[in-house]
Design a protein around this motif. Structure first.
Motif, PDB file in Angstrom:
ATOM      1  N   SER A   1      17.225 -58.265  -3.257  1.00  0.00           N
ATOM      2  CA  SER A   1      16.595 -58.661  -4.502  1.00  0.00           C
ATOM      3  C   SER A   1      17.375 -59.750  -5.217  1.00  0.00           C
ATOM      4  CB  SER A   1      16.466 -57.466  -5.454  1.00  0.00           C
ATOM      5  OG  SER A   1      15.619 -56.471  -4.929  1.00  0.00           O
ATOM      6  N   THR A   2      16.653 -60.711  -5.754  1.00  0.00           N
ATOM      7  CA  THR A   2      17.241 -61.616  -6.742  1.00  0.00           C
ATOM      8  C   THR A   2      17.463 -60.810  -8.008  1.00  0.00           C
ATOM      9  OG1 THR A   2      16.193 -63.603  -5.864  1.00  0.00           O
ATOM     10  CG2 THR A   2      16.805 -63.633  -8.194  1.00  0.00           C
ATOM     11  N   MET A   3      18.634 -60.953  -8.594  1.00  0.00           N
ATOM     12  CA  MET A   3      18.963 -60.206  -9.801  1.00  0.00           C
ATOM     13  C   MET A   3      19.137 -61.158 -10.970  1.00  0.00           C
ATOM     14  SD  MET A   3      18.914 -57.095  -8.813  1.00  0.00           S
ATOM     15  CE  MET A   3      19.560 -56.350 -10.307  1.00  0.00           C
ATOM     16  N   GLY A   4      18.668 -60.735 -12.119  1.00  0.00           N
ATOM     17  CA  GLY A   4      18.775 -61.569 -13.300  1.00  0.00           C
ATOM     18  C   GLY A   4      19.257 -60.789 -14.509  1.00  0.00           C
ATOM     19  N   TRP A   5      19.801 -61.522 -15.452  1.00  0.00           N
ATOM     20  CA  TRP A   5      20.150 -60.972 -16.769  1.00  0.00           C
ATOM     21  C   TRP A   5      19.338 -61.721 -17.814  1.00  0.00           C
ATOM     22  CZ3 TRP A   5      23.031 -56.782 -17.983  1.00  0.00           C
ATOM     23  CH2 TRP A   5      23.909 -56.281 -17.023  1.00  0.00           C
ATOM     24  N   PHE A   6      18.779 -60.970 -18.720  1.00  0.00           N
ATOM     25  CA  PHE A   6      18.051 -61.507 -19.851  1.00  0.00           C
ATOM     26  C   PHE A   6      18.611 -60.866 -21.122  1.00  0.00           C
ATOM     27  CE2 PHE A   6      14.298 -63.707 -18.044  1.00  0.00           C
ATOM     28  CZ  PHE A   6      14.480 -63.405 -16.710  1.00  0.00           C
TER      29      PHE A   6
ATOM     30  N   TRP B   1      20.115 -62.948  -3.549  1.00  0.00           N
ATOM     31  CA  TRP B   1      20.410 -61.644  -2.960  1.00  0.00           C
ATOM     32  C   TRP B   1      21.724 -61.639  -2.183  1.00  0.00           C
ATOM     33  CZ3 TRP B   1      20.750 -60.692   2.313  1.00  0.00           C
ATOM     34  CH2 TRP B   1      20.256 -61.692   3.171  1.00  0.00           C
ATOM     35  N   THR B   2      22.137 -62.793  -1.672  1.00  0.00           N
ATOM     36  CA  THR B   2      23.416 -62.857  -0.963  1.00  0.00           C
ATOM     37  C   THR B   2      24.588 -63.012  -1.928  1.00  0.00           C
ATOM     38  OG1 THR B   2      23.378 -65.251  -0.766  1.00  0.00           O
ATOM     39  CG2 THR B   2      22.298 -63.980   0.991  1.00  0.00           C
ATOM     40  N   GLY B   3      24.292 -63.436  -3.142  1.00  0.00           N
ATOM     41  CA  GLY B   3      25.354 -63.751  -4.090  1.00  0.00           C
ATOM     42  C   GLY B   3      25.871 -65.170  -3.953  1.00  0.00           C
ATOM     43  N   GLY B   4      25.310 -65.916  -3.011  1.00  0.00           N
ATOM     44  CA  GLY B   4      25.821 -67.251  -2.744  1.00  0.00           C
ATOM     45  C   GLY B   4      25.343 -68.317  -3.701  1.00  0.00           C
ATOM     46  N   SER B   5      24.270 -68.023  -4.429  1.00  0.00           N
ATOM     47  CA  SER B   5      23.736 -68.998  -5.384  1.00  0.00           C
ATOM     48  C   SER B   5      23.525 -68.322  -6.725  1.00  0.00           C
ATOM     49  CB  SER B   5      22.399 -69.553  -4.880  1.00  0.00           C
ATOM     50  OG  SER B   5      22.566 -70.250  -3.667  1.00  0.00           O
TER      51      SER B   5
ATOM     52  N   LYS C   1      25.963 -51.873  -4.997  1.00  0.00           N
ATOM     53  CA  LYS C   1      24.644 -51.988  -5.634  1.00  0.00           C
ATOM     54  C   LYS C   1      24.790 -52.265  -7.131  1.00  0.00           C
ATOM     55  CE  LYS C   1      21.898 -49.317  -2.373  1.00  0.00           C
ATOM     56  NZ  LYS C   1      20.901 -48.209  -2.207  1.00  0.00           N
ATOM     57  N   THR C   2      25.628 -53.216  -7.444  1.00  0.00           N
ATOM     58  CA  THR C   2      25.914 -53.525  -8.844  1.00  0.00           C
ATOM     59  C   THR C   2      25.921 -55.032  -9.052  1.00  0.00           C
ATOM     60  OG1 THR C   2      27.251 -51.522  -9.046  1.00  0.00           O
ATOM     61  CG2 THR C   2      27.540 -53.198 -10.740  1.00  0.00           C
TER      62      THR C   2
ATOM     63  N   ALA D   1      15.398 -56.985 -11.452  1.00  0.00           N
ATOM     64  CA  ALA D   1      15.389 -57.210 -10.014  1.00  0.00           C
ATOM     65  C   ALA D   1      14.045 -57.787  -9.597  1.00  0.00           C
ATOM     66  CB  ALA D   1      15.646 -55.907  -9.269  1.00  0.00           C
ATOM     67  N   GLY D   2      14.098 -58.792  -8.751  1.00  0.00           N
ATOM     68  CA  GLY D   2      12.876 -59.415  -8.279  1.00  0.00           C
ATOM     69  C   GLY D   2      12.902 -59.601  -6.769  1.00  0.00           C
ATOM     70  N   ALA D   3      11.724 -59.547  -6.162  1.00  0.00           N
ATOM     71  CA  ALA D   3      11.638 -59.631  -4.702  1.00  0.00           C
ATOM     72  C   ALA D   3      11.711 -61.056  -4.186  1.00  0.00           C
ATOM     73  CB  ALA D   3      10.353 -58.965  -4.226  1.00  0.00           C
ATOM     74  N   GLY D   4      11.407 -62.036  -5.007  1.00  0.00           N
ATOM     75  CA  GLY D   4      11.364 -63.407  -4.539  1.00  0.00           C
ATOM     76  C   GLY D   4      12.740 -64.036  -4.453  1.00  0.00           C
ATOM     77  N   PRO D   5      12.824 -65.217  -3.854  1.00  0.00           N
ATOM     78  CA  PRO D   5      14.110 -65.915  -3.749  1.00  0.00           C
ATOM     79  C   PRO D   5      14.533 -66.492  -5.086  1.00  0.00           C
ATOM     80  CG  PRO D   5      12.349 -67.307  -2.962  1.00  0.00           C
ATOM     81  CD  PRO D   5      11.728 -65.972  -3.242  1.00  0.00           C
ATOM     82  N   LEU D   6      15.807 -66.854  -5.194  1.00  0.00           N
ATOM     83  CA  LEU D   6      16.324 -67.482  -6.406  1.00  0.00           C
ATOM     84  C   LEU D   6      15.799 -68.912  -6.489  1.00  0.00           C
ATOM     85  CD1 LEU D   6      18.275 -67.339  -8.860  1.00  0.00           C
ATOM     86  CD2 LEU D   6      19.992 -68.366  -7.360  1.00  0.00           C
ATOM     87  N   THR D   7      15.075 -69.199  -7.544  1.00  0.00           N
ATOM     88  CA  THR D   7      14.568 -70.549  -7.799  1.00  0.00           C
ATOM     89  C   THR D   7      14.675 -70.794  -9.292  1.00  0.00           C
ATOM     90  OG1 THR D   7      12.282 -69.856  -8.255  1.00  0.00           O
ATOM     91  CG2 THR D   7      12.862 -70.237  -5.941  1.00  0.00           C
ATOM     92  N   TYR D   8      14.256 -71.965  -9.731  1.00  0.00           N
ATOM     93  CA  TYR D   8      14.233 -72.219 -11.171  1.00  0.00           C
ATOM     94  C   TYR D   8      13.236 -71.289 -11.861  1.00  0.00           C
ATOM     95  CZ  TYR D   8      17.302 -76.193 -10.613  1.00  0.00           C
ATOM     96  OH  TYR D   8      18.385 -76.989 -10.327  1.00  0.00           O
TER      97      TYR D   8
END
Length: 126
Positions: free
Chosen positions: A32-37, A53-57, A77-78, A98-105
């Motif tokens: 999952s792509t993870m975000g903070w709002f 999801w890899t943490g690379g971006s 899982k944190t 948490a989102g299923a899609g890739p990290l994008t703008y």
């Protein structure tokens, strides 16, 4: 499904640093792509930062990109959010998502996320 629980909020002084954590349960966290709002009283929820999801971006809002660092540990899982040089205007409830899609703008939009935590309050005093 993914269940999310934020922690680490509290009352701090301007200029302090604070590290927030978001613990996840569920099998899909590591993909999952993870975000903070965050959402301040009387204001709309706004994007803070996101991580692939890899943490690379990673991707952060212009308003915090010099002060915010997002990271994740898939084995634990944190996902984490480190905020430095806190300002009173950083006062808000902080949510992870948490989102299923890739990290994008597009990851700056709430609709990119399927699961949300309950939030943790951060209050910055001047």
């Amino acid at each position: 499904q993914v269940q999310l629980v934020e922690s680490g909020g509290g009352l701090v002084q301007a200029g302090d640093s604070l590290s927030l954590s978001c613990a996840a349960s569920g099998r899909s966290f590591s993909t999952s792509t993870m975000g903070w709002f965050r959402q301040a009283p009387g204001k709309e929820r706004e994007f803070v930062a996101a991580i692939s999801w890899t943490g690379g971006s990673t991707y952060a809002a212009d308003s915090v990109k010099d002060r915010a660092t997002i990271s994740r540990d898939n084995a634990k899982k944190t996902v984490y959010l480190l905020m430095n040089s806190l300002k009173p205007e950083d006062t808000a409830v902080y949510y992870c998502a948490a989102g299923a899609g890739p990290l994008t703008y597009g990851s700056s939009r709430s609709r990119a996320y399927d699961y949300w935590g309950q939030g943790t309050q951060v209050t910055v005093s001047s």
